[in-house]
Design an enzyme around this catalytic site. Structure first.
Site, mmCIF file in Angstrom:
data_model
loop_
_atom_site.group_PDB
_atom_site.id
_atom_site.type_symbol
_atom_site.label_atom_id
_atom_site.label_comp_id
_atom_site.label_asym_id
_atom_site.label_seq_id
_atom_site.Cartn_x
_atom_site.Cartn_y
_atom_site.Cartn_z
ATOM 1 N N GLY A 110 44.469 47.295 37.745
ATOM 2 C CA GLY A 110 43.021 48.047 37.720
ATOM 3 C C GLY A 110 41.679 47.288 37.661
ATOM 4 C CE1 TYR A 161 44.718 45.343 40.712
ATOM 5 C CE2 TYR A 161 46.176 47.434 42.710
ATOM 6 C CZ TYR A 161 45.225 47.266 41.039
ATOM 7 O OH TYR A 161 45.706 47.756 40.176
#
Length: 516
Positions: A70, A63
């Site tokens: 987000g 990520y």
């Protein structure tokens, strides 16, 4: 003497536990920051960055490294663009507003972020830590707008200004001037960073702003607690109050340690081993009698709040965390600032109650109906000139205004969570708003305390006119002498704003002798 010239010791950042006092010393220019040189520490940092590089080579999905941020975490980043992603993160978060953090606050933020990244699980390079330490060492302070963080997913917007400065972008405060970051880095021989994968997220996705501010707030609250106890002793003397309200046996029967400590300070200041005077009230009004119960709440809260703040300060609080030892990428939510939000909401409530206590004490002292013989408004004017002099009349009005504003700000920020960022950040802490609120409450309460120092100066002199045999404990006699050195007696009406500012500066510099 400049703040940097006043430095007395070095704080080493190497993953070992940092306390509030060390961070505040750095923030106040009384200490120098240095990145640890220990080979084991630097090796641990390097292993995290190396493990992340290996994951990228092996097409691992991480990520914020190979994905968007987000709600955009489902967007895969083409390998050729991965290197650009960190710079996009700080670029689009450059939308802060409001005042800039002060130099002291900014140093606190830089130190808090460095402490977290030095835990060694953020996947950053040693070079990034060195650059961050150099900002502190050379007092290169990013201009950070105070507003724009909801305190979950970290202090993204304010910390984007730190990331940008590390890369030679945006503006800094340096040697008393607002200048471009690139120009200042060049002057110091520092090369702007090109952020590695994950490094933008590591800098910004954390609680450094709220935590740095919380450390400063905690230290100021501790000082106020002790000053409020000393001022209460002054006010008991001035009002011819009953020192026996703070009896040791009495406070053994309600064993809150902080409350007992405040009562002990008052006993020491008031020489309460002496017999009570016949003309004293049997029971003083609550703002004097119950002072340990009010200040004691703050005094009892401070150790608990220290634990919350220091745990946050010494935590790895970005996302994801890179555990090179176990070769794991840990996706979570350590950026959530709930503990700091709670600490600051609690702190500002306890501090505002102290402001209210002092405000009530002043209201008694200036009122000739309740102050046991002192002149109205604590005016020291005598004879026919007493008719045109007003003493501390206006000062009491200002104290009431400052207190009311402090009390108004005690509404907890943490309950005002908003759903943001396409409902990805659907529960947020508001920790940074809570910390800013706490600092404002402290500022207002310090103004109240500064006014009370003027009142104490008046009160001692005016009580002694009534009671020439007035005796003070050694501690209170020394404090009275200190007051008289700093403040001229208010006999003829004069503007008191300059006095207030000098007293505030001395308070914030830790210049007053207070109970330990």
């Amino acid at each position: 003497m400049t703040e940097l010239q006043a430095q007395t010791h070095t704080v080493v950042f190497d993953g070992r536990r940092l306390d509030i006092e060390s961070l505040c010393a750095l923030a106040q220019g009384r200490a120098q920051a240095m990145l640890g040189a220990d080979a084991e520490f630097r090796g641990r940092i390097a292993r995290g960055a190396d493990f992340l590089d290996r994951l990228l080579r092996e097409d691992g999905v991480v990520y914020g490294v190979t994905t968007g941020y987000g709600d955009s975490c489902t967007v895969s980043i083409p390998p050729a663009l991965v290197a650009e992603l960190p710079h996009h993160l700080y670029a689009y978060h450059g939308c802060g507003a409001g005042r800039f953090l002060t130099p002291q606050e900014t140093r606190a933020v830089l130190a808090a972020r460095l402490a977290s990244l030095c835990q060694g699980v953020s996947g950053v390079s040693v070079a990034l830590l060195e650059q961050l330490a150099q900002l502190l060492a050379h007092d290169v302070l990013p201009l950070i707008p105070a507003e724009g963080s909801v305190g979950a997913s970290g202090d993204l917007t304010p910390l984007s200004y730190v990331a940008a400065v590390l890369c030679g972008e945006r503006e800094v405060w340096f040697q008393g001037q607002r200048r471009g970051a690139a120009e200042v880095l060049a002057q110091l021989g520092l090369t702007p960073l090109r952020l590695r994968p994950k490094e933008g997220l590591a800098i910004m996705n954390g609680t450094a702003v709220m935590t740095g501010l919380a450390c400063l707030a905690w230290q100021r609250a501790q000082t106020l607690s002790r000053l409020a106890a000393r001022l209460t002793a002054c006010n008991v003397v001035a009002a011819a109050g009953n020192a026996h309200h703070f009896d040791e046996r009495l406070f053994e029967l309600k064993p809150h340690a902080g409350q007992q400590r405040v009562a002990a300070w008052l006993r020491a200041d008031l020489c309460s081993d002496r017999p009570a005077r016949n003309e004293q009230r049997l029971q003083d009004r609550y703002s004097l009698r119950c002072a340990p119960h009010v200040i004691g709440v703050l005094e009892d809260a401070l150790p608990f709040l220290r634990g919350l703040i220091e745990n946050e300060l010494n935590s790895a609080n970005d996302n994801p965390l890179i555990d090179a030892q176990q070769e794991r990428v840990l996706h979570g939510g350590h950026f959530y600032g709930g503990h700091i939000a709670f600490a600051m909401d609690a702190l500002k409530t306890a501090v505002a109650n102290v402001a209210d206590l002092l405000d009530r004490q002043l209201a008694l002292l200036v009122d000739a109906r309740f102050n046991h013989g002192l002149p109205a408004n604590l005016s020291a004017a005598t004879g026919e000139r007493a008719a045109i002099n007003h003493g501390l009349k206006a000062l009491q009005i200002s104290v009431s205004a400052w207190t009311a504003e402090a009390l108004k700000l005690t509404l907890p920020a943490s309950v005002f969570s908003r759903s943001t960022e396409c409902h990805n950040q659907d529960k947020v802490s508001m920790g940074t708003i809570a910390a800013r609120d706490a600092l404002r409450v402290l500022e207002l309460t310090e103004q109240v305390a500064a006014a009370m120092l003027i009142a104490a100066r008046q009160g001692f002199t005016l009580r002694e006119r009534i009671d020439p045999a007035l005796r003070l404990s050694p501690a209170l006699a020394a404090f009275r002498a200190e007051l008289e050195d700093r403040i001229a007696l208010v006999t003829e009406d004069r503007a008191l704003d300059a006095d207030l500012q000098r007293l505030l500066a001395a308070l914030r510099e830790g210049a007053w002798s207070l109970p330990a």
